[in-house]
Write a protein that holds these residues in place. Structure first.
Motif, short mmCIF file in Angstrom:
data_model
loop_
_atom_site.label_atom_id
_atom_site.label_comp_id
_atom_site.label_asym_id
_atom_site.label_seq_id
_atom_site.Cartn_x
_atom_site.Cartn_y
_atom_site.Cartn_z
N ASP A 99 0.81 -1.22 0.00
CA ASP A 99 0.00 0.00 0.00
C ASP A 99 0.84 1.27 0.00
OD1 ASP A 99 -2.38 1.37 -0.16
OD2 ASP A 99 -2.78 1.32 1.99
N ASP A 100 1.90 1.28 -0.81
CA ASP A 100 2.72 2.49 -0.99
C ASP A 100 3.17 3.10 0.33
OD1 ASP A 100 2.62 2.41 -3.79
OD2 ASP A 100 0.68 3.42 -3.81
N GLY A 101 3.54 2.27 1.28
CA GLY A 101 4.08 2.77 2.54
C GLY A 101 3.11 2.77 3.69
N PHE A 102 1.83 2.56 3.43
CA PHE A 102 0.83 2.66 4.49
C PHE A 102 0.62 1.34 5.24
CE2 PHE A 102 0.00 6.52 2.19
CZ PHE A 102 -0.36 7.41 3.19
N SER A 103 1.48 0.38 5.00
CA SER A 103 1.50 -0.84 5.80
C SER A 103 2.88 -0.90 6.46
CB SER A 103 1.25 -2.08 4.93
OG SER A 103 1.13 -3.23 5.72
N VAL A 135 -1.24 5.02 12.39
CA VAL A 135 -1.40 4.32 13.66
C VAL A 135 -2.79 3.70 13.82
CG1 VAL A 135 0.37 5.67 14.83
CG2 VAL A 135 -1.98 6.50 14.82
N ASN A 136 -3.55 3.61 12.73
CA ASN A 136 -4.78 2.81 12.77
C ASN A 136 -4.44 1.32 12.66
OD1 ASN A 136 -7.84 2.37 12.27
ND2 ASN A 136 -6.87 1.34 10.55
N HIS A 137 -3.38 1.04 11.91
CA HIS A 137 -3.02 -0.35 11.64
C HIS A 137 -1.51 -0.45 11.46
CE1 HIS A 137 -4.05 1.67 7.78
NE2 HIS A 137 -2.86 1.19 7.45
N ILE A 138 -1.03 -1.67 11.38
CA ILE A 138 0.39 -1.94 11.19
C ILE A 138 0.53 -3.14 10.26
CG2 ILE A 138 0.66 -3.54 13.14
CD1 ILE A 138 3.29 -2.01 13.82
N SER A 139 1.70 -3.29 9.68
CA SER A 139 1.92 -4.39 8.74
C SER A 139 1.83 -5.75 9.42
CB SER A 139 3.30 -4.23 8.09
OG SER A 139 3.65 -5.40 7.37
N ALA A 140 1.32 -6.72 8.69
CA ALA A 140 1.31 -8.10 9.18
C ALA A 140 2.73 -8.64 9.32
CB ALA A 140 0.49 -8.98 8.25
N GLU A 141 3.71 -7.97 8.71
CA GLU A 141 5.11 -8.39 8.83
C GLU A 141 5.82 -7.71 10.00
OE1 GLU A 141 7.28 -8.06 5.19
OE2 GLU A 141 5.65 -8.92 3.97
N PHE A 159 -4.20 -6.59 18.96
CA PHE A 159 -4.99 -6.59 17.73
C PHE A 159 -6.42 -7.04 18.02
CE2 PHE A 159 -0.53 -7.19 16.82
CZ PHE A 159 -0.30 -6.16 15.94
N ILE A 160 -7.32 -6.70 17.12
CA ILE A 160 -8.75 -6.96 17.32
C ILE A 160 -9.11 -8.30 16.69
CG2 ILE A 160 -11.08 -6.09 16.89
CD1 ILE A 160 -9.72 -3.31 16.41
N THR A 161 -9.67 -9.17 17.48
CA THR A 161 -10.15 -10.45 16.96
C THR A 161 -11.67 -10.51 17.13
OG1 THR A 161 -9.77 -11.56 19.08
CG2 THR A 161 -7.98 -11.62 17.46
N ALA A 162 -12.31 -11.32 16.31
CA ALA A 162 -13.77 -11.43 16.38
C ALA A 162 -14.21 -12.80 15.89
CB ALA A 162 -14.42 -10.34 15.53
N ASP A 163 -15.38 -13.18 16.31
CA ASP A 163 -16.01 -14.42 15.83
C ASP A 163 -16.36 -14.23 14.36
OD1 ASP A 163 -17.89 -16.44 15.15
OD2 ASP A 163 -18.45 -16.65 17.26
N PRO A 164 -15.96 -15.14 13.49
CA PRO A 164 -16.25 -14.96 12.06
C PRO A 164 -17.74 -14.96 11.74
CG PRO A 164 -15.39 -17.16 12.49
CD PRO A 164 -15.20 -16.37 13.75
N ASP A 165 -18.57 -15.43 12.67
CA ASP A 165 -20.02 -15.43 12.44
C ASP A 165 -20.68 -14.11 12.87
OD1 ASP A 165 -20.01 -18.03 11.42
OD2 ASP A 165 -20.13 -18.90 13.44
N VAL A 201 -3.09 -4.68 9.60
CA VAL A 201 -3.82 -5.24 10.74
C VAL A 201 -4.16 -4.12 11.73
CG1 VAL A 201 -3.82 -7.06 12.46
CG2 VAL A 201 -2.40 -7.30 10.42
N ASP A 202 -5.45 -3.97 12.02
CA ASP A 202 -5.89 -2.88 12.89
C ASP A 202 -5.38 -3.06 14.32
OD1 ASP A 202 -7.62 -2.79 10.54
OD2 ASP A 202 -8.80 -1.34 11.67
#
Length: 223
Positions: A99-103, A135-141, A159-165, A201-202
């Motif tokens: 994302d051109d630097g945004f990750s 600072v809303n999110h950061i790279s998965a790496e 990080f924020i996790t949730a039930d997929p349902d 990742v948020d």
């Protein structure tokens, strides 16, 4: 000032945690001041306002053979824009994965392909500087998320996790990728909130540790 900060912490985290978090915040600020005694607040007349002309640029927009882009930019700006532009808004110049630097992979490092902090400081000697704080999110790496994937504390709550349902149909965003992305961890698959892409990742600001970790980053920039 202390009451204003406490009121905001009450709004974010509730009355029960407000006193502890306010004390923690002032401790962090006091440590920063002790480490940087020469830094002072910018006087109001010197702050960026609607009277300023600000150039927004990526750090690699100026290319010069044999020179890193940020160093080339540091030479270009005062030569051609001195007296015309008063401030430079640098878009993300950190190591990134998409994302051109945004990750952002590391908030405190400069993308080595573009230059280093000395190059950024050189720009700041001629112009006031503004950074993009992603600072809303950061790279998965990033180290933070890689530690999350290993179930290492304190990163398990970063990080924020949730039930997929969970019904997330009311969430609007200009993206076609899934809002929740599954990741394998030692404790099983976790569905992680990824607003912009599976690589971005948020951060979980419901956890005050994230607030203080990000504040540490912002104070690092201020120094």
């Amino acid at each position: 000032m202390e009451k204003q900060l406490r009121d905001r912490l009450v709004f974010l985290y509730g009355e029960d945690q407000a006193d502890l978090l306010t004390s923690r915040l002032w401790e962090q600020i006091a440590l920063f001041r002790a480490q940087h005694p020469d830094l002072t607040a910018v006087p109001s007349p010197q702050r960026i306002s609607e009277k300023d002309a600000i150039l927004i640029t990526y750090g690699d927009m100026v290319q010069q053979p044999g020179q890193k882009p940020l160093a080339a930019l540091a030479e270009f700006l005062p030569r051609w824009l001195n007296g015309r532009i008063s401030a430079i808004h640098l878009l993300p110049f950190f190591p990134y994965s998409s994302d051109d630097g945004f990750s952002v992979i590391d908030y405190k490092q400069v993308n080595p392909a573009w230059g280093d902090w000395d190059d950024v400081a050189a720009i700041g000697r001629s112009f006031r500087l503004m950074f993009d704080a992603v600072v809303n999110h950061i790279s998965a790496e990033s180290d933070w998320f890689q530690a999350f994937l290993r179930d290492e504390r304190p990163y398990t709550d970063y990080f924020i996790t949730a039930d997929p349902d969970t019904d997330l149909s009311a969430v609007f965003r200009p993206r076609s990728s899934p809002l929740l992305t599954p990741f394998e961890t030692p404790s099983g698959v976790k569905y992680v909130w990824t607003t912009f892409s599976e690589d971005q990742v948020d951060l979980n600001y419901a956890n005050p540790d994230i607030l203080f970790a990000v504040l540490d980053v912002l104070l690092f920039y201020a120094a």
